[in-house]
Structure formats: structure tokens, C-alpha cells
Design a protein around this motif. Structure first.
Motif, PDB file in Angstrom:
ATOM      1  N   VAL A  93     -44.714  35.532 -93.253  1.00 45.29           N
ATOM      2  CA  VAL A  93     -45.262  35.172 -91.947  1.00 45.29           C
ATOM      3  C   VAL A  93     -44.201  35.420 -90.883  1.00 45.29           C
ATOM      4  O   VAL A  93     -43.003  35.297 -91.137  1.00 45.29           O
ATOM      5  N   PRO A  94     -44.625  35.778 -89.655  1.00 49.52           N
ATOM      6  CA  PRO A  94     -43.638  35.964 -88.580  1.00 49.52           C
ATOM      7  C   PRO A  94     -43.102  34.622 -88.113  1.00 49.52           C
ATOM      8  O   PRO A  94     -43.747  33.586 -88.275  1.00 49.52           O
ATOM      9  N   GLY A  95     -41.914  34.646 -87.540  1.00 50.02           N
ATOM     10  CA  GLY A  95     -41.336  33.434 -86.979  1.00 50.02           C
ATOM     11  C   GLY A  95     -41.639  33.304 -85.495  1.00 50.02           C
ATOM     12  O   GLY A  95     -42.418  34.079 -84.931  1.00 50.02           O
ATOM     13  N   LEU A  96     -40.990  32.340 -84.860  1.00 51.40           N
ATOM     14  CA  LEU A  96     -41.152  32.130 -83.428  1.00 51.40           C
ATOM     15  C   LEU A  96     -40.112  32.885 -82.622  1.00 51.40           C
ATOM     16  O   LEU A  96     -40.069  32.779 -81.396  1.00 51.40           O
ATOM     17  N   GLY A  97     -39.262  33.645 -83.315  1.00 52.12           N
ATOM     18  CA  GLY A  97     -38.315  34.505 -82.630  1.00 52.12           C
ATOM     19  C   GLY A  97     -37.198  33.757 -81.937  1.00 52.12           C
ATOM     20  O   GLY A  97     -36.918  32.590 -82.192  1.00 52.12           O
ATOM     21  N   ARG A  98     -36.565  34.478 -81.021  1.00 52.51           N
ATOM     22  CA  ARG A  98     -35.417  33.938 -80.305  1.00 52.51           C
ATOM     23  C   ARG A  98     -35.808  32.851 -79.316  1.00 52.51           C
ATOM     24  O   ARG A  98     -35.050  31.908 -79.053  1.00 52.51           O
ATOM     25  N   ASP A  99     -37.018  32.964 -78.743  1.00 50.96           N
ATOM     26  CA  ASP A  99     -37.373  32.140 -77.597  1.00 50.96           C
ATOM     27  C   ASP A  99     -38.292  30.972 -77.915  1.00 50.96           C
ATOM     28  O   ASP A  99     -38.636  30.202 -77.015  1.00 50.96           O
ATOM     29  N   GLY A 100     -38.707  30.820 -79.179  1.00 50.80           N
ATOM     30  CA  GLY A 100     -39.680  29.790 -79.505  1.00 50.80           C
ATOM     31  C   GLY A 100     -39.124  28.558 -80.176  1.00 50.80           C
ATOM     32  O   GLY A 100     -39.896  27.666 -80.549  1.00 50.80           O
ATOM     33  N   VAL A 101     -37.801  28.458 -80.311  1.00 52.65           N
ATOM     34  CA  VAL A 101     -37.203  27.355 -81.075  1.00 52.65           C
ATOM     35  C   VAL A 101     -36.041  26.740 -80.303  1.00 52.65           C
ATOM     36  O   VAL A 101     -35.206  27.460 -79.733  1.00 52.65           O
ATOM     37  N   GLY A 102     -35.998  25.417 -80.278  1.00 53.80           N
ATOM     38  CA  GLY A 102     -34.883  24.669 -79.727  1.00 53.80           C
ATOM     39  C   GLY A 102     -34.432  23.627 -80.733  1.00 53.80           C
ATOM     40  O   GLY A 102     -34.858  23.628 -81.892  1.00 53.80           O
ATOM     41  N   TRP A 127     -28.905  32.678 -80.628  1.00 50.88           N
ATOM     42  CA  TRP A 127     -30.180  31.998 -80.452  1.00 50.88           C
ATOM     43  C   TRP A 127     -29.957  30.486 -80.343  1.00 50.88           C
ATOM     44  O   TRP A 127     -30.689  29.791 -79.641  1.00 50.88           O
ATOM     45  N   ALA A 128     -28.955  29.993 -81.042  1.00 41.73           N
ATOM     46  CA  ALA A 128     -28.676  28.555 -81.006  1.00 41.73           C
ATOM     47  C   ALA A 128     -28.260  28.111 -79.614  1.00 41.73           C
ATOM     48  O   ALA A 128     -28.660  27.043 -79.143  1.00 41.73           O
ATOM     49  N   LEU A 129     -27.443  28.920 -78.928  1.00 43.53           N
ATOM     50  CA  LEU A 129     -27.060  28.573 -77.565  1.00 43.53           C
ATOM     51  C   LEU A 129     -28.284  28.507 -76.656  1.00 43.53           C
ATOM     52  O   LEU A 129     -28.383  27.645 -75.782  1.00 43.53           O
ATOM     53  N   ARG A 130     -29.225  29.404 -76.863  1.00 43.98           N
ATOM     54  CA  ARG A 130     -30.460  29.368 -76.082  1.00 43.98           C
ATOM     55  C   ARG A 130     -31.292  28.134 -76.455  1.00 43.98           C
ATOM     56  O   ARG A 130     -31.979  27.551 -75.609  1.00 43.98           O
ATOM     57  N   GLY A 131     -31.222  27.749 -77.730  1.00 46.93           N
ATOM     58  CA  GLY A 131     -31.970  26.584 -78.186  1.00 46.93           C
ATOM     59  C   GLY A 131     -31.454  25.275 -77.631  1.00 46.93           C
ATOM     60  O   GLY A 131     -32.135  24.245 -77.715  1.00 46.93           O
ATOM     61  N   LEU A 132     -30.248  25.290 -77.056  1.00 46.88           N
ATOM     62  CA  LEU A 132     -29.681  24.115 -76.401  1.00 46.88           C
ATOM     63  C   LEU A 132     -29.916  24.118 -74.894  1.00 46.88           C
ATOM     64  O   LEU A 132     -29.696  23.097 -74.236  1.00 46.88           O
ATOM     65  N   THR A 133     -30.353  25.246 -74.356  1.00 45.04           N
ATOM     66  CA  THR A 133     -30.356  25.405 -72.902  1.00 45.04           C
ATOM     67  C   THR A 133     -31.696  25.924 -72.372  1.00 45.04           C
ATOM     68  O   THR A 133     -32.594  25.146 -72.080  1.00 45.04           O
ATOM     69  N   ILE A 134     -31.843  27.224 -72.277  1.00 45.02           N
ATOM     70  CA  ILE A 134     -33.006  27.790 -71.599  1.00 45.02           C
ATOM     71  C   ILE A 134     -34.296  27.569 -72.377  1.00 45.02           C
ATOM     72  O   ILE A 134     -35.363  27.380 -71.775  1.00 45.02           O
ATOM     73  N   ASN A 135     -34.242  27.567 -73.709  1.00 45.23           N
ATOM     74  CA  ASN A 135     -35.482  27.389 -74.466  1.00 45.23           C
ATOM     75  C   ASN A 135     -36.134  26.034 -74.203  1.00 45.23           C
ATOM     76  O   ASN A 135     -37.302  25.975 -73.805  1.00 45.23           O
ATOM     77  N   PRO A 136     -35.437  24.905 -74.418  1.00 48.94           N
ATOM     78  CA  PRO A 136     -36.101  23.630 -74.130  1.00 48.94           C
ATOM     79  C   PRO A 136     -36.474  23.486 -72.663  1.00 48.94           C
ATOM     80  O   PRO A 136     -37.480  22.827 -72.338  1.00 48.94           O
TER      81      PRO A 136
END
Length: 472
Positions: free
Chosen positions: A370-379, A408-417
Motif C-alpha cells: 500500500v502507498p504511504g502518506l509521503g513526506r507531507d502527510g505525517v507529523g 521528513w522528520a524536521l517537517r513533521g515537527l514544523t510545517i506538517n502539523p
């Protein structure tokens, strides 16, 4: 985690490290059983976008939600550091961030940025400047902490707005951990705990700290609210039906108000219990759903997002809910995972990294990948005080340790949420015009050995590390 996912995670991490811009995310991994010839059928890069099609374009267009103030008085500063990570733009080596009156005025290489006369120059040396972190699942903005009131199975009349206080031990520690914005929500004592508040972790008063109220409606689809006495139901069917009944009451109330506004009916009597639910159907704010196992995440997707058409964000997202990443992605339902970042799959006797699985997709025990949520769908979140809020970057580090790509983790702490919660025009990245929320770190925030040297919220330096404290 499977060998395939580890290899994919490593490759994605190396690719992401080359740039911190906003290009297309890494591709979805092919099935582990696929033959080499099947590479041509690999799905295209995942483009994730949170679903809220009716969200108002401007803050002034909101009918129910109240936005907090901006342009709060703060000194003029020019913060210079060895590296500045804007998140949505490439890293800046030897960079400067200029701030005043609560906003970022300029950002760029030191050689190119003109610092206005009278601004204080703050030399941060070898530090790394990143945006203040955004915590999507928090219970510590009040000294009372976790709020598990259970007057009714569903409590849409409850709210956290009146409880926020800016100075107590846990919120001070949150600032020291780099968190500048938090969604302060009720606990999971009932299926519908009430409305949460998006607030900064520092200000001169709770009114100045406000980002938006409501921040979200807190829902616990199952698990914690289950009661053997039968008052809230003892299984998922009863709890889901209770949620549906309350939300449908709110939808009917919203439709009556909308009809009156359009001149097609009489003005309905004000209902304090249902009025805030109107904002859900206007897509002014989301439901943040404490949900985790496969069956409960599926119910969240089916009932809240697909049936009722609500802007839906999964918080918690633990256990084996990641098996539904391929379904949540097309529906635009993001996941803020935490407090634990691992899952023991008893069917295979393997440990899985949850954030890596949510992001990258994979076999997940199914016949087809199955596909994931990619770079932008996870925080990532802490569910503080379940996990201390200052350990939010540690949760991200655990995710990286178990397969989540580092950038991706840095984005998950900042712009994603920030995007999940609809506040990305204010926070989540370092851009001119956004709130001046800066974390000045000794090194990579995903490295547990790093620490916050200074914290800036709304343009004010609100935390400086005590030089006498041990480094780690």
C-alpha cells in the motif's frame, strides 16, 4: 520493520538530505515480492494535501473561530547562525533572520541581508536556527493538565480556552524543548471531550498567546472512553453511534443558521451546546481524533471524513493503524503519530517503526503493498504529559531511528502539523511575514544530544539556556 522498508527509508533519507525544499516527495516503495520488471508500475510520487475544501481563504472570513492577535510589540533583532533551516526553502549557510514586532522581516545569507539601524545583532555562533515546533496533541497548557471530564458521552460544550496559563513547570519545559505552538485539547475520558485551543507556549497573557480558538474538536473514537458500566458503551458500535448523533445534531443546527443567513428561514434559537460544531461543517477547524488500531482508524475515516465530511486529523496513530495509509492518503487525512513510535506485530514477531510505515507505505502484512502518506502527510506528537512535551524532538528521533527519513522528520515537527491544523500561514516555517518563532539549537534538533540555546516566540527571546547546566 521489514528489510524492504529499511532500505527505502535509508534511500529516502539520503535523497531528502540533498534538499529541504518543497519538490515532489519520494516515491512509494514497490511490493517486496515484485519482480524487477515490475518497477515500471511503481506509483508516481505521493502528493499529499490535507482535505478541507471549504476552509475560508482569510482569517476575516471565519464565522465561528476566533484568531489571536499578531504584530505584538517586540524588539528588532538580527539572529545570525552557522545554519538556518527555513524548512520550505533550502538551508542557508551563515544565515540571518531579522525579526521585529512579532514577525519575520527578512531571512537570507548574512552577506545579502541588510540589518536596519538600531536592531540588536544576536550572534548565535555554530547554532542551527529552525522554526518553533508545533505540537498537535497536548494536555499541558493548564496547571490542571489532562482534562478527562465525562459528564456526558459527548461533550461539545466543553472548551479549554478558559484554562490556559502561561507559567507553570511543564509549559516552561516545553519552551526549553523548542515547542512554540501547541494544540491544547481535552483528554480521552469521553468520546467527544470538547474543543481545544491553539496557543503559543509563551506570551504576556493567554489572550496574547492565542493562535486560534477552536483549534479542533477532540474526539476519542474508542479505547480510553470505553466503560464496563455501559454509560459510554462497551464497544465501538455504541460509541460511534453516540458521536454520529451529536454531530448530526450539530449539522442540522448549522444548516438552520446557514438558511437564516441566506434569507431562507427564521433565525434559530442560540444553542451553546451546538454552536461551536458549526465551525466543523464550515471547515474552519478540524476534528483531531485519538485513534490507533486498524478497525478504529477505519471507523474514523468512514464516519467522520467520508460520511460526515469533516476535516479530520488522526492524532495518536499508534498500533497497526498504519495499515490504512493507502486509504487515508487519497482522503486527505493526515497523521500526527505518538506518543510511542514503535509497534510489535505479533503476527510476524517484528518491531515496526510507525512513522516510517505511515510515511513510506509497504507490504504491512497484505498481499499487495500500500502507498504511504509521503513526506507531507505525517507529523509527530507527545500526547503530553504522557510523554513530556520537551521530548517532542526525541519522539522524532525515535521515528528516524526506526525508518522515518530524517528531513521528513524536521517537517513533521514544523510545517506538517501547521498545515494539518490550518495555521501554516502563521507558523511552521521561516518565511517573511510569518510569526517570529525561532528555535536556536546547538546542533541538529533530531540528534538527542542537541539542545535549545535560545527560544524566540512572537519575536521575544523567552528562554535562554543556563550555561551552568550539563550539556546532556
Amino acid at each position: 520493520m521489514s528489510k524492504q522498508l529499511l532500505l527505502v527509508a535509508a534511500a529516502a533519507g539520503l535523497a531528502a538530505a540533498a534538499s529541504a525544499q518543497d519538490p515532489a516527495p519520494a516515491p512509494t516503495p514497490a511490493p517486496a515480492t515484485a519482480a524487477p520488471a515490475a518497477a515500471a508500475t511503481t506509483p508516481p510520487p505521493i502528493q499529499f494535501e490535507t482535505w478541507h475544501p471549504n476552509r475560508p481563504a482569510k482569517e476575516a472570513d471565519y464565522q465561528v473561530a476566533k484568531w489571536g492577535p499578531r504584530d505584538l510589540p517586540s524588539p528588532g533583532y538580527a539572529f545570525r547562525a552557522a545554519k538556518v533551516l527555513p524548512i520550505t526553502a533550502p538551508p542557508i549557510i551563515d544565515g540571518v533572520v531579522v525579526t521585529k514586532n512579532g514577525r519575520i522581516e527578512a531571512i537570507g545569507p548574512a552577506k545579502d541581508v541588510v540589518v536596519p539601524a538600531g536592531y540588536e545583532r544576536v550572534d548565535c555562533g555554530d547554532a542551527v536556527i529552525v522554526p518553533g515546533f508545533v505540537e498537535a496533541h497536548c494536555h499541558i497548557a493548564s496547571e490542571t493538565f489532562d482534562l478527562n471530564d465525562t459528564v456526558h458521552p459527548t461533550n461539545p460544550e466543553f472548551r479549554t480556552l478558559d484554562l490556559i496559563s502561561m507559567e507553570h513547570d511543564q509549559i516552561r519545559m516545553a519552551r526549553a524543548g523548542g515547542i512554540s505552538t501547541t494544540l491544547y485539547i481535552p483528554g480521552s475520558g469521553s468520546n467527544m471531550g470538547g474543543f481545544g485551543t491553539l496557543t503559543k507556549t509563551w506570551a504576556k497573557s493567554p489572550d496574547e498567546a492565542l493562535v486560534r480558538f477552536p483549534g479542533s474538536l477532540k474526539i476519542a473514537q474508542a479505547g480510553n472512553p470505553e466503560r464496563g458500566s455501559g454509560d459510554l458503551g462497551t464497544d465501538m458500535m455504541g460509541m460511534s453511534e453516540g458521536l454520529r448523533m451529536t454531530l448530526l445534531d450539530g449539522k442540522r443546527y448549522h444548516e438552520r443558521v446557514a438558511a437564516w443567513q441566506a434569507g431562507k428561514g427564521e433565525k434559530p434559537a442560540f444553542d451553546a451546546t451546538l454552536d461551536l460544531l458549526r465551525g466543523l461543517f464550515l471547515h474552519e477547524y478540524p476534528v483531531s481524533v485519538h485513534t490507533q488500531i486498524y478497525q478504529v482508524v477505519l471507523q474514523t475515516l468512514q464516519e467522520l471524513r467520508l460520511e460526515l465530511g469533516l476535516w479530520t486529523v488522526v492524532v495518536h496513530g499508534t498500533f497497526d493503524g498504519y495499515r490504512l495509509s493507502g486509504d487515508l492518503g487519497p482522503a486527505g487525512v493526515p497523521v500526527a503519530g505518538g506518543p510511542r513510535q514503535y509497534y510489535h506485530d505479533r503476527a510476524t514477531n517484528r518491531m515496526h517503526g510507525l512513522l516510517g510505515n505511515w510515511s513510506l507505505g509497504g507490504q504491512h502484512g497484505w498481499r499487495d503493498a500500500v502507498p504511504g502518506l509521503g513526506r507531507d502527510g505525517v507529523g509527530v506528537n507527545t500526547d503530553s504529559p504522557v510523554i513530556a512535551q520537551e521530548q517532542l524532538p526525541l519522539q522524532a528521533a525515535m521515528g528516524v531511528r526506526m525508518g522515518w527519513p530524517h528531513e521528513w522528520a524536521l517537517r513533521g515537527l514544523t510545517i506538517n502539523p501547521a498545515r494539518f491544523l490550518g495555521i501554516d500561514h502563521r507558523v511552521g516555517s521561516l518565511e517573511v511575514g510569518k510569526d517570529a518563532d525561532l528555535g536556536i539549537w546547538s546542533g541538529d534538533p533530531i540528534d538527542p544530544r542537541s539542545y535549545v540555546e535560545q527560544m524566540v516566540i512572537n519575536g521575544t527571546i523567552c528562554y535562554r539556556r543556563d550555561a551552568k547546566r550539563p550539556r546532556w
